[in-house]
Scaffold this active site. Structure first.
Site, PDB file in Angstrom:
ATOM      1  N   PHE A   1      -6.030   3.538   5.911  1.00 31.11           N
ATOM      2  CA  PHE A   1      -5.588   2.912   7.161  1.00 31.11           C
ATOM      3  C   PHE A   1      -5.961   1.433   7.182  1.00 31.11           C
ATOM      4  O   PHE A   1      -7.008   1.057   6.660  1.00 31.11           O
ATOM      5  CB  PHE A   1      -6.233   3.605   8.369  1.00 31.11           C
ATOM      6  N   GLY A   2      -5.103   0.649   7.824  1.00 30.39           N
ATOM      7  CA  GLY A   2      -5.432  -0.745   8.060  1.00 30.39           C
ATOM      8  C   GLY A   2      -6.378  -0.846   9.254  1.00 30.39           C
ATOM      9  O   GLY A   2      -6.600   0.129   9.975  1.00 30.39           O
TER      10      GLY A   2
ATOM     11  N   ASP B   1       0.841  -1.199   0.000  1.00 30.95           N
ATOM     12  CA  ASP B   1       0.000   0.000   0.000  1.00 30.95           C
ATOM     13  C   ASP B   1       0.870   1.240   0.000  1.00 30.95           C
ATOM     14  O   ASP B   1       1.567   1.517   0.970  1.00 30.95           O
ATOM     15  CB  ASP B   1      -0.887   0.008   1.243  1.00 30.95           C
TER      16      ASP B   1
ATOM     17  N   MET C   1      -2.145   4.592  -3.761  1.00 30.38           N
ATOM     18  CA  MET C   1      -3.165   5.538  -3.276  1.00 30.38           C
ATOM     19  C   MET C   1      -2.500   6.905  -3.283  1.00 30.38           C
ATOM     20  O   MET C   1      -2.120   7.450  -2.247  1.00 30.38           O
ATOM     21  CB  MET C   1      -3.609   5.128  -1.871  1.00 30.38           C
TER      22      MET C   1
ATOM     23  N   GLY D   1      -9.429  -4.465   2.433  1.00 33.08           N
ATOM     24  CA  GLY D   1      -9.912  -3.660   3.552  1.00 33.08           C
ATOM     25  C   GLY D   1     -10.918  -4.414   4.400  1.00 33.08           C
ATOM     26  O   GLY D   1     -11.973  -4.814   3.903  1.00 33.08           O
TER      27      GLY D   1
END
Ligand code: DX5
Ligand code: ZN
Length: 226
Positions: A141-142, A33, A66, A174
């Site tokens: 965010f994870g 990511d 992203m 996600g």
């Protein structure tokens, strides 16, 4: 069925060991990511991490950009050893030239869509991509909870794939746990990104195996392997 642990949930002090742990655990791909602090409100890591990992693992390196300006990052990630490079459809007019550029760099072409974005936006590109990434949380965010409304988007993607005879992966990313992975497989996903659900488990090997078994029994199959 592809299981792709996300390095975002790994120990950031031990990327090499963590990538090798994913490989030893039976994962197929490693998901990376890349966050620029602009497209999403978080910053992660860059091409040098991919360059460091490329010689130490045989895993397919699945780079998820992203980023607001992916055009400045395609060559660096391609040269670093990425296998798949995915950009977001929310970038509008930039998407077409970005997909072309990834293809010209001889990398697998991915297109991602955020939960609030209409599926009609990805439809024109489906014949030209190797992977459609259906975000199942808002990126950044994870560890966020899965958004169940995204299941209809997966079903739509699977229907378009079936009707067109195209063969792109449908990847979900996600909030993917054993439960949500199964739901996504039933809806038509074949590629499962999971950070918290795999890297944060004490026994990653057992978790990869369990996730694979769950999605295999409920899932659809693509026509061919990648
Ligand atoms: C979210 C990222 C995901 C993230 C998933 O912005 O695109 O790949 O790592 O993390 P989990 O599995 O913890 O939701
Ligand atoms: Zn991702």
């Amino acid at each position: 069925m592809i299981i792709a642990p996300s390095l975002l949930a790994a120990n950031f002090g031990k990327f090499t060991a963590e990538a090798q742990r994913a490989e030893r655990s039976g994962a197929d791909w490693l998901h990376l990511d890349i966050m620029d602090g602009h497209f999403v409100p978080n910053i992660s890591f860059g091409p040098d991490v991919v360059k460091t990992l490329r010689p130490v693992t045989k895993l397919v390196l699945d780079v998820h950009l992203m980023c607001s300006k992916p055009e400045i990052l395609l060559e660096p990630f391609a040269n670093a050893g990425a296998d798949y490079i995915t950009v977001h459809v929310e970038l509008g007019d930039k998407v077409e030239p970005l997909l072309w550029k990834i293809r010209s760099l001889r990398k697998k072409v991915g297109l991602a869509i955020n939960p609030p974005t209409a599926m009609a936006q990805v439809q024109p590109f489906l014949s030209r991509i190797d992977l459609l990434l259906v975000m199942t949380v808002n990126p950044g965010f994870g560890g966020q909870p899965f958004i169940p409304e995204t299941l209809t988007k997966i079903q739509q993607a699977a229907a378009w794939r079936r009707d067109s005879g195209a063969n792109f992966h449908i990847e979900v990313d996600g909030g993917i746990t054993f439960i949500t992975a199964k739901d996504c497989a039933r809806a038509g996903a074949d590629t499962f990104v999971s950070g918290t659900g795999l890297f944060r488990q004490h026994n990653m090997r057992a978790s990869v195996k369990k996730m694979r078994q769950l999605v295999h029994s409920f899932g659809h199959k693509r026509a061919t392997k990648p």
